[in-house]
Design a protein around this motif. Structure first.
Motif, PDB file in Angstrom:
ATOM      1  N   PRO A 165      33.870  43.865  22.897  1.00 51.16           N
ATOM      2  CA  PRO A 165      34.158  43.086  24.105  1.00 51.16           C
ATOM      3  C   PRO A 165      33.795  43.841  25.373  1.00 51.16           C
ATOM      4  O   PRO A 165      34.171  45.002  25.551  1.00 51.16           O
ATOM      5  N   GLY A 166      33.018  43.191  26.237  1.00 51.67           N
ATOM      6  CA  GLY A 166      32.649  43.794  27.507  1.00 51.67           C
ATOM      7  C   GLY A 166      31.568  44.847  27.428  1.00 51.67           C
ATOM      8  O   GLY A 166      31.271  45.506  28.433  1.00 51.67           O
ATOM      9  N   LYS A 167      30.986  45.016  26.254  1.00 52.69           N
ATOM     10  CA  LYS A 167      29.948  46.037  26.088  1.00 52.69           C
ATOM     11  C   LYS A 167      28.656  45.419  25.581  1.00 52.69           C
ATOM     12  O   LYS A 167      28.650  44.315  25.037  1.00 52.69           O
ATOM     13  N   GLU A 168      27.580  46.151  25.755  1.00 51.84           N
ATOM     14  CA  GLU A 168      26.292  45.694  25.241  1.00 51.84           C
ATOM     15  C   GLU A 168      26.228  45.898  23.731  1.00 51.84           C
ATOM     16  O   GLU A 168      26.906  46.768  23.178  1.00 51.84           O
ATOM     17  N   ARG A 169      25.384  45.095  23.091  1.00 50.32           N
ATOM     18  CA  ARG A 169      25.189  45.256  21.650  1.00 50.32           C
ATOM     19  C   ARG A 169      24.490  46.597  21.386  1.00 50.32           C
ATOM     20  O   ARG A 169      23.601  46.990  22.143  1.00 50.32           O
ATOM     21  N   LEU A 227      37.767  54.051   9.538  1.00 52.04           N
ATOM     22  CA  LEU A 227      37.563  53.201  10.715  1.00 52.04           C
ATOM     23  C   LEU A 227      38.472  53.599  11.862  1.00 52.04           C
ATOM     24  O   LEU A 227      39.619  54.019  11.658  1.00 52.04           O
ATOM     25  N   LYS A 228      37.932  53.454  13.065  1.00 52.03           N
ATOM     26  CA  LYS A 228      38.633  53.807  14.289  1.00 52.03           C
ATOM     27  C   LYS A 228      38.766  52.564  15.177  1.00 52.03           C
ATOM     28  O   LYS A 228      37.963  51.635  15.065  1.00 52.03           O
ATOM     29  N   PRO A 229      39.728  52.548  16.066  1.00 51.65           N
ATOM     30  CA  PRO A 229      39.855  51.383  16.968  1.00 51.65           C
ATOM     31  C   PRO A 229      38.571  51.106  17.746  1.00 51.65           C
ATOM     32  O   PRO A 229      38.257  49.939  18.011  1.00 51.65           O
ATOM     33  N   GLU A 230      37.806  52.139  18.059  1.00 51.34           N
ATOM     34  CA  GLU A 230      36.559  51.937  18.796  1.00 51.34           C
ATOM     35  C   GLU A 230      35.459  51.310  17.955  1.00 51.34           C
ATOM     36  O   GLU A 230      34.387  50.989  18.478  1.00 51.34           O
ATOM     37  N   ASP A 231      35.698  51.124  16.664  1.00 47.53           N
ATOM     38  CA  ASP A 231      34.748  50.404  15.817  1.00 47.53           C
ATOM     39  C   ASP A 231      34.956  48.889  15.917  1.00 47.53           C
ATOM     40  O   ASP A 231      34.171  48.114  15.354  1.00 47.53           O
ATOM     41  N   THR A 232      35.994  48.470  16.608  1.00 49.01           N
ATOM     42  CA  THR A 232      36.261  47.044  16.767  1.00 49.01           C
ATOM     43  C   THR A 232      35.110  46.370  17.493  1.00 49.01           C
ATOM     44  O   THR A 232      34.711  46.782  18.586  1.00 49.01           O
ATOM     45  N   ALA A 233      34.557  45.326  16.873  1.00 49.07           N
ATOM     46  CA  ALA A 233      33.392  44.643  17.426  1.00 49.07           C
ATOM     47  C   ALA A 233      33.019  43.484  16.505  1.00 49.07           C
ATOM     48  O   ALA A 233      33.537  43.366  15.393  1.00 49.07           O
ATOM     49  N   ILE A 234      32.112  42.664  16.977  1.00 49.12           N
ATOM     50  CA  ILE A 234      31.440  41.704  16.108  1.00 49.12           C
ATOM     51  C   ILE A 234      30.217  42.424  15.549  1.00 49.12           C
ATOM     52  O   ILE A 234      29.424  42.995  16.297  1.00 49.12           O
ATOM     53  N   TYR A 235      30.098  42.386  14.241  1.00 50.85           N
ATOM     54  CA  TYR A 235      28.993  43.060  13.551  1.00 50.85           C
ATOM     55  C   TYR A 235      27.961  42.029  13.113  1.00 50.85           C
ATOM     56  O   TYR A 235      28.301  41.022  12.492  1.00 50.85           O
TER      57      TYR A 235
END
Length: 122
Positions: free
Chosen positions: A41-45, A86-94
């Motif tokens: 969220p809020g970041k580039e792919r 896995l880390k919280p910073e891995d949260t994303a749409i893959y």
């Protein structure tokens, strides 16, 4: 455009594991390099991992090196992304994407799946 379908996402606690799958039903996946990308969220792919058509070339982003493993099972017409520690910073749409040539550049991938959500949280 080639049709790709991702699966295997979900909610997992920090330190947990998930295995994502990228499947194709209308074409042979083993003719293509496959890349896994993610967008938080809020970041580039960003690119996560890549595997050549033969499986002989593999690369990982520094942020996932040693934790994620990409592989392909051409008999099942599927590419996998095993995600450990896995880390919280891995949260994303893959997303998985296909390219006729092996490249780490997102611009070289013309066919994309719809994405699968990965959430790492306690």
């Amino acid at each position: 455009q080639l049709q790709l379908v991702e699966s295997g996402g979900g909610l997992v606690q920090p330190g947990g594991s998930l295995r994502l799958s990228c499947a194709a039903s209308t074409f042979r996946l083993d003719y293509y390099a496959i890349g896994w990308f993610r967008q938080a969220p809020g970041k580039e792919r960003e690119g996560v991992s890549w595997i050549s058509a033969s499986g002989g070339s593999i690369n990982y982003a520094d942020s996932v090196k040693g934790r994620f493993t990409i592989s392909r099972d051409n008999a099942k017409n599927t590419v996998f992304l095993q995600m450990n520690s896995l880390k919280p910073e891995d949260t994303a749409i893959y997303y998985c994407a296909a390219s006729p040539l092996y490249s780490l550049l997102e611009i070289d991938y013309a066919s994309w799946g719809q994405g699968t959500q990965v959430t790492v949280s306690s």
